[in-house]
Design an enzyme around this catalytic site. Structure first.
Site, mmCIF file in Angstrom:
data_model
loop_
_atom_site.group_PDB
_atom_site.id
_atom_site.type_symbol
_atom_site.label_atom_id
_atom_site.label_comp_id
_atom_site.label_asym_id
_atom_site.label_seq_id
_atom_site.Cartn_x
_atom_site.Cartn_y
_atom_site.Cartn_z
ATOM 1 N N LYS A 21 0.833 -1.212 0.000
ATOM 2 C CA LYS A 21 0.000 0.000 0.000
ATOM 3 C C LYS A 21 0.870 1.265 0.000
ATOM 4 O O LYS A 21 0.663 2.168 -0.795
ATOM 5 C CB LYS A 21 -0.939 0.015 1.233
ATOM 6 N N ARG A 96 -10.118 0.988 8.093
ATOM 7 C CA ARG A 96 -9.741 -0.372 8.493
ATOM 8 C C ARG A 96 -10.842 -1.066 9.271
ATOM 9 O O ARG A 96 -10.678 -2.231 9.635
ATOM 10 C CB ARG A 96 -8.508 -0.301 9.386
ATOM 11 N N ARG A 135 11.656 -5.195 5.449
ATOM 12 C CA ARG A 135 11.462 -3.789 5.046
ATOM 13 C C ARG A 135 12.358 -2.822 5.820
ATOM 14 O O ARG A 135 12.578 -2.964 7.016
ATOM 15 C CB ARG A 135 9.999 -3.418 5.300
ATOM 16 N N ARG A 169 10.886 -0.458 11.335
ATOM 17 C CA ARG A 169 9.778 -0.228 12.256
ATOM 18 C C ARG A 169 9.788 -1.241 13.400
ATOM 19 O O ARG A 169 10.090 -2.416 13.197
ATOM 20 C CB ARG A 169 8.451 -0.333 11.500
ATOM 21 N N ARG A 180 -1.061 -8.406 13.058
ATOM 22 C CA ARG A 180 -1.599 -7.390 12.141
ATOM 23 C C ARG A 180 -2.401 -8.067 11.021
ATOM 24 O O ARG A 180 -3.436 -7.562 10.587
ATOM 25 C CB ARG A 180 -0.454 -6.541 11.570
HETATM 26 P P1 AP5 Z 1 4.824 -1.641 1.915
HETATM 27 O O1 AP5 Z 1 4.477 -0.855 0.700
HETATM 28 O O2 AP5 Z 1 5.552 -0.946 3.008
HETATM 29 O O3 AP5 Z 1 3.524 -2.403 2.441
HETATM 30 P P2 AP5 Z 1 2.229 -1.840 3.181
HETATM 31 O O4 AP5 Z 1 1.054 -2.497 2.565
HETATM 32 O O5 AP5 Z 1 2.248 -0.341 3.206
HETATM 33 O O6 AP5 Z 1 2.487 -2.480 4.596
HETATM 34 P P3 AP5 Z 1 2.435 -1.894 6.056
HETATM 35 O O7 AP5 Z 1 3.123 -2.911 6.920
HETATM 36 O O8 AP5 Z 1 2.965 -0.486 6.127
HETATM 37 O O9 AP5 Z 1 0.935 -1.907 6.329
HETATM 38 P P4 AP5 Z 1 0.263 -1.977 7.653
HETATM 39 O O10 AP5 Z 1 -1.112 -1.833 7.203
HETATM 40 O O11 AP5 Z 1 0.534 -3.133 8.525
HETATM 41 O O12 AP5 Z 1 0.966 -0.775 8.470
HETATM 42 P P5 AP5 Z 1 0.488 0.704 8.788
HETATM 43 O O13 AP5 Z 1 1.676 1.563 8.868
HETATM 44 O O14 AP5 Z 1 -0.629 1.113 7.900
HETATM 45 O O15 AP5 Z 1 5.682 -2.921 1.435
HETATM 46 C C1 AP5 Z 1 6.246 -3.802 2.403
HETATM 47 C C2 AP5 Z 1 7.619 -4.280 1.908
HETATM 48 O O16 AP5 Z 1 7.449 -5.108 0.757
HETATM 49 C C3 AP5 Z 1 8.552 -3.124 1.475
HETATM 50 O O17 AP5 Z 1 9.866 -3.431 1.878
HETATM 51 C C4 AP5 Z 1 8.429 -3.086 -0.062
HETATM 52 O O18 AP5 Z 1 9.636 -2.640 -0.674
HETATM 53 C C5 AP5 Z 1 8.125 -4.552 -0.389
HETATM 54 N N1 AP5 Z 1 7.195 -4.685 -1.517
HETATM 55 C C6 AP5 Z 1 6.111 -3.909 -1.786
HETATM 56 N N2 AP5 Z 1 5.486 -4.355 -2.908
HETATM 57 C C7 AP5 Z 1 6.187 -5.447 -3.325
HETATM 58 C C8 AP5 Z 1 6.036 -6.345 -4.431
HETATM 59 N N3 AP5 Z 1 5.042 -6.204 -5.345
HETATM 60 N N4 AP5 Z 1 6.938 -7.360 -4.552
HETATM 61 C C9 AP5 Z 1 7.959 -7.514 -3.648
HETATM 62 N N5 AP5 Z 1 8.153 -6.676 -2.593
HETATM 63 C C10 AP5 Z 1 7.274 -5.661 -2.431
HETATM 64 O O19 AP5 Z 1 -0.134 0.503 10.238
HETATM 65 C C11 AP5 Z 1 0.685 0.203 11.355
HETATM 66 C C12 AP5 Z 1 -0.179 0.112 12.601
HETATM 67 O O20 AP5 Z 1 -0.829 1.377 12.830
HETATM 68 C C13 AP5 Z 1 -1.322 -0.900 12.535
HETATM 69 O O21 AP5 Z 1 -0.878 -2.192 12.901
HETATM 70 C C14 AP5 Z 1 -2.305 -0.298 13.544
HETATM 71 O O22 AP5 Z 1 -1.916 -0.580 14.858
HETATM 72 C C15 AP5 Z 1 -2.164 1.192 13.311
HETATM 73 N N6 AP5 Z 1 -3.108 1.720 12.307
HETATM 74 C C16 AP5 Z 1 -2.789 2.281 11.102
HETATM 75 N N7 AP5 Z 1 -3.890 2.679 10.452
HETATM 76 C C17 AP5 Z 1 -4.936 2.367 11.271
HETATM 77 C C18 AP5 Z 1 -6.341 2.519 11.149
HETATM 78 N N8 AP5 Z 1 -6.912 3.083 10.062
HETATM 79 N N9 AP5 Z 1 -7.116 2.065 12.167
HETATM 80 C C19 AP5 Z 1 -6.573 1.512 13.286
HETATM 81 N N10 AP5 Z 1 -5.238 1.328 13.457
HETATM 82 C C20 AP5 Z 1 -4.427 1.766 12.454
#
Ligand code: AP5
Length: 226
Positions: A21, A96, A135, A169, A180
């Site tokens: 994402k 979410r 990552r 992270r 997660r």
């Molecule tokens: P990346 O693009 O970083 O993946 P992502 O989908 O953004 O993953 P996240 O781990 O950031 O999502 P998340 O939803 O768990 O975390 P968030 O910060 O939103 O890609 C990952 C890796 O793979 C990278 O190294 C990239 O280079 C590689 N990659 C990407 N695409 C690829 C491909 N096609 N092929 C190979 N490699 C690839 O949330 C963190 C925490 O915040 C949550 O756990 C929760 O506690 C809280 N939170 C955030 N938003 C909310 C909400 N709306 N409501 C409640 N809690 C929330």
């Protein structure tokens, strides 16, 4: 290269941790001049500031659970009120929960907007643990990398800004990533049906290369905004 969209877009990227994402949102931002709104990034900024909301969020984020709708919505509404979002937004990691989706529908209705497209990035759970565990990001500009899937061109130097410091992270470990994923399947995956009902759901096979997924997303964004 940047392209101008004929209508302001509200794009939602749905998908489990590691689906890509953030990676794809940043590419869409550069391509179409949209603003990436990542609730994960906004919450991490609140944690770093040490605000009361940030402190409450920190404890939950460390376990891999979901931060309360109340905190997330307050942070998101603040950000949506800034003028730079007028050209359009990519919501990365929001909504979410059913409550967040309903609140977003209400917020958009107030300004006569709709969700342009909710794009579900479809991936395998096990591969996601590998993506998350490998990552790292540039400490200066935030560009994202991966130990094997997206290395820096020159070891130890950010391709984008030339920075030489990187960070990982605290919640990017296998145990927290599994929690997660569990939260995603329990609370967020049901939103796919919500957006399908609204007629704005698109799905993308996100197991392919980063460039391949980006191409599929560009096609969707262009057709949804024509
Ligand atoms: P990346 O693009 O970083 O993946 P992502 O989908 O953004 O993953 P996240 O781990 O950031 O999502 P998340 O939803 O768990 O975390 P968030 O910060 O939103 O890609 C990952 C890796 O793979 C990278 O190294 C990239 O280079 C590689 N990659 C990407 N695409 C690829 C491909 N096609 N092929 C190979 N490699 C690839 O949330 C963190 C925490 O915040 C949550 O756990 C929760 O506690 C809280 N939170 C955030 N938003 C909310 C909400 N709306 N409501 C409640 N809690 C929330």
């Amino acid at each position: 290269m940047s392209e101008v969209l004929t209508t302001p877009a509200v794009l939602i990227l749905l998908g489990p941790p590691g689906a890509g994402k953030g990676t794809q949102a940043r590419m869409l931002e550069e391509r179409f001049g949209l603003i990436q709104l990542s609730t994960g990034d906004l919450l991490r900024a609140a944690v770093a500031e040490g605000s009361p909301a940030g402190l409450a969020a920190k404890a939950v984020m460390e376990t891999g659970g979901l931060v309360s709708d109340e905190i997330v919505l307050a942070i998101l509404k603040d950000r949506m009120a800034k003028p730079d979002v007028q050209a359009g937004v990519i919501l990365d990691g929001f909504p979410r929960t059913a409550g967040q989706a309903a609140a977003l529908d209400g917020l958009l209705a107030e300004s006569g907007q709709d969700v342009t497209a909710a794009i579900s990035l479809e991936v395998d759970d096990e591969a996601m643990i590998d993506r998350v565990a490998g990552r790292f990001t540039c400490a200066h500009c935030g560009e994202g990398y991966h130990d094997t899937h997206k290395k820096t061109a020159k070891a130890g130097t950010c391709d984008k800004c030339g920075g030489t410091e990187f960070k990982r992270r605290a919640d990017d470990n296998a145990e927290t990533a599994r929690e997660r994923l569990r939260a995603y399947h329990a609370e967020t995956a049901p939103l796919i049906a919500h957006y399908d009902k609204l007629g704005v759901l698109r799905t993308v096979d996100a197991m392919g290369s980063i460039a391949g997924v980006a191409k599929a997303l560009r096609t969707i964004v262009k057709s949804a905004t024509e």
